[in-house]
Write an enzyme that holds these catalytic residues in place. Structure first.
Site, PDB file in Angstrom:
ATOM      1  N   GLY A 234     -22.264 -82.573  -8.629  1.00  0.00           N
ATOM      2  CA  GLY A 234     -24.014 -82.267  -8.874  1.00  0.00           C
ATOM      3  C   GLY A 234     -24.445 -82.383  -7.314  1.00  0.00           C
ATOM      4  O   GLY A 234     -24.072 -82.282  -6.573  1.00  0.00           O
ATOM      5  N   GLY A 239     -27.206 -87.272  -8.187  1.00  0.00           N
ATOM      6  CA  GLY A 239     -26.088 -88.057  -8.327  1.00  0.00           C
ATOM      7  C   GLY A 239     -26.706 -89.923  -8.164  1.00  0.00           C
ATOM      8  O   GLY A 239     -25.801 -90.456  -8.474  1.00  0.00           O
ATOM      9  N   GLU A 258     -19.254 -87.062  -7.576  1.00  0.00           N
ATOM     10  CA  GLU A 258     -19.142 -85.525  -6.771  1.00  0.00           C
ATOM     11  C   GLU A 258     -20.829 -85.183  -5.685  1.00  0.00           C
ATOM     12  O   GLU A 258     -20.909 -83.981  -6.236  1.00  0.00           O
ATOM     13  CB  GLU A 258     -18.761 -84.652  -6.828  1.00  0.00           C
ATOM     14  CG  GLU A 258     -17.747 -83.966  -5.746  1.00  0.00           C
ATOM     15  CD  GLU A 258     -17.446 -82.179  -6.030  1.00  0.00           C
ATOM     16  OE1 GLU A 258     -17.349 -81.325  -6.292  1.00  0.00           O
ATOM     17  OE2 GLU A 258     -16.042 -82.636  -7.187  1.00  0.00           O
ATOM     18  N   CYS A 295     -18.586 -76.422  -4.305  1.00  0.00           N
ATOM     19  CA  CYS A 295     -18.311 -77.573  -3.684  1.00  0.00           C
ATOM     20  C   CYS A 295     -17.528 -78.166  -2.283  1.00  0.00           C
ATOM     21  O   CYS A 295     -18.211 -78.705  -1.866  1.00  0.00           O
ATOM     22  CB  CYS A 295     -17.999 -78.724  -4.529  1.00  0.00           C
ATOM     23  SG  CYS A 295     -16.831 -78.563  -4.970  1.00  0.00           S
TER      24      CYS A 295
END
Length: 500
Positions: A234, A239, A258, A295
């Site tokens: 996220g 995070g 991540e 990502c």
């Protein structure tokens, strides 16, 4: 059929607080209470000792059964996912295949004990000056695990995604914190997992699913003393907040997050001479894939200024100007993308034609241009813009390209576009880039992450919170295991894998 409830210790349970989903025609989803979080965590711990001692064969059968149950609900999952996320059905069908493929991959992995990294030092009673004891090491499940669903992958990185599959394979019960962007999809997959729990006679709390705001339910989960590890995909802000909570606990726990990456693409001089147009078109296609909501989206492309890099930019910009606007995952993500693009417009030159759309939740591709010196001096240009926005970064010469590489933050990926005659510069860049990223590519683009034993999907902070860990591929199981050594144990007390 959706229940709109949380799955706790084998039961679908409602709560007074609900959230309405406009995407699903006003359907209401119960939001977990603090008491329900506590109940789920305690049930997970009580389940742990039974589930962690199941045989590898039994867990493999369970993972395969989950894959089978997901396929049974395949069409309903796809339709619900399309309604909630705006993703096309073909993308969701492919992602479902990746999800079931991961489950079956981990099922196959644990049938062989290589992943346990067993080490045996047999006793040497006659060794001088002191005898050596018998010592046997194996990796054991770490305990109950919390997994946070990702906004951009409603299947492969969410309820039954790689984190859940690898944790269950390791022998860890899992509590999934569903993502509000696709609560219905999460519940349907949760129903499939629960069907497998019943079919395989697993403990009821082997898998649980809680819905609710991340700042409330998520924080309560990671702070609960029964939870032993967390997997997260996220935002950097969310995070990092959860990471800090995990490490501020009385007993700190691993947080495998991540968080974000701009995934630079370095275009070396002779590669530009040979195929600048081809590289530009390929980069634009990678940038706009899935509305840029990956990502591994290649957010910057770096080259030495001159006619060849200009040619690349012209090809890429033409491709972006012709690209259709695409529906984004959530209204919040779209608003953040618009704000990110506006920020870039205020600071550097925009190359793409300004366009507008009146379609709800749609994003328009955008590309910008700046010098390496300006990019390095303005840290805000180095932040991820989650969507199809990219920056061309022009270097004066090779030494400035090397300096830019030195100044990069941690990345999931770095790509080199090179020709055979670029080997000398490549050798100068490679030791630097190895320190910066978890995956290095040559003459490709980073979108599209192969699910395999050799894949590394992680990188130095802020790409992820543990540079040693991957969330894709078989090595992902290592996050949910810890080494335990047994000294001078009678054979009858040893795990079967250590009786050698």
């Amino acid at each position: 059929m959706l229940f709109g409830k949380n799955l706790i210790d084998g039961n679908w349970v409602g709560s007074p607080q609900t959230v309405i989903s406009d995407d699903l025609n006003g359907f209401e989803f119960a939001q977990a209470s603090a008491d329900q979080v506590d109940q789920a965590c305690k049930a997970s711990q009580q389940c742990f000792r039974n589930f962690s001692t199941t045989t590898r064969k039994v867990r493999a059968e369970f993972l395969n059964q989950i894959a089978d149950e997901i396929e049974k609900l395949g069409e309903e999952i796809t339709q619900t996912g399309a309604q909630e996320t705006g993703l096309p059905e073909a993308r969701l069908n492919g992602e479902r295949g990746r999800t079931t493929g991961q489950l079956r991959m981990f099922a196959q992995l644990i049938l062989n004990d290589d992943y346990l990294d067993i080490r045996i030092n047999q006793a040497l009673p006659d060794r001088q000056p002191l005898p050596r004891p018998d010592i046997r090491l194996i990796h054991r499940p770490i305990g109950p695990v919390v997994v946070f669903g990702a906004s951009n992958f409603p299947l492969a990185f969410s309820t039954a995604g790689g984190d859940t599959a690898s944790a269950l394979a390791a022998g860890c019960p899992v509590i999934v914190k569903g993502h509000g962007a696709h609560a219905g999809t999460a519940e349907l997959v949760g129903q499939a997992i629960m069907a497998a729990v019943k079919a395989c006679k697993m403990p009821k709390a082997t898998f649980q699913l809680l819905q609710g705001a991340g700042r409330i339910v998520g924080s309560a989960l990671v702070e609960h003393p029964k939870i032993k590890a967390v997997g997260f995909t996220g935002s950097a802000a969310g995070g990092r907040a959860l990471y800090d909570l995990c490490h501020a606990r009385h007993s700190p726990i691993p947080f495998y997050g991540e968080l974000g990456s701009i995934n630079p693409v370095f275009c070396l001089p002779n590669a530009l001479v040979e195929r600048s147009t081809q590289i530009g078109i390929g980069w634009a296609a990678s940038l706009t894939m899935g509305a840029g909501q990956f990502c591994t989206n290649p957010g910057i492309i770096i080259g030495i200024k001159g006619k060849e890099f200009d040619k690349l930019q012209e090809a890429a910009v033409a491709q972006l100007n012709d690209s259709a606007d695409q529906k984004m995952l959530t209204e919040g993500i779209q608003k953040a993308y618009i704000a990110g693009v506006a920020h870039l417009k205020d600071r550097i030159s925009e190359l793409t034609q300004p366009r507008q759309t009146e379609k709800e939740r749609y994003g328009i591709p955008a590309a910008f241009k700046t010098s390496a010196s300006d990019w390095l001096s303005d840290k805000t240009l180095q932040h991820e813009v989650f969507g199809a926005a990219g920056i061309f970064v022009e270097c004066d010469d090779e030494s400035e390209m090397i300096e830019l590489a030195e100044q990069l933050d941690g990345q999931l990926t770095v790509t080199l576009q090179l020709a055979k005659s670029d080997i000398k510069l490549s050798r100068a860049l490679l030791p630097i880039l190895e320190e910066k990223a978890g995956r290095l590519l040559c003459n490709g683009f980073p979108t599209g992450v192969e699910v395999s034993s050799a894949m590394m999907h992680g990188g130095p902070y802020p790409a992820s919170t543990d540079v040693r860990a991957t969330s894709v591929g078989t090595l992902g199981i290592a996050r949910w295991l810890r080494p335990v050594a047994y000294q001078d144990f009678p054979k009858e007390l040893l795990h079967d894998e250590l009786k050698k």
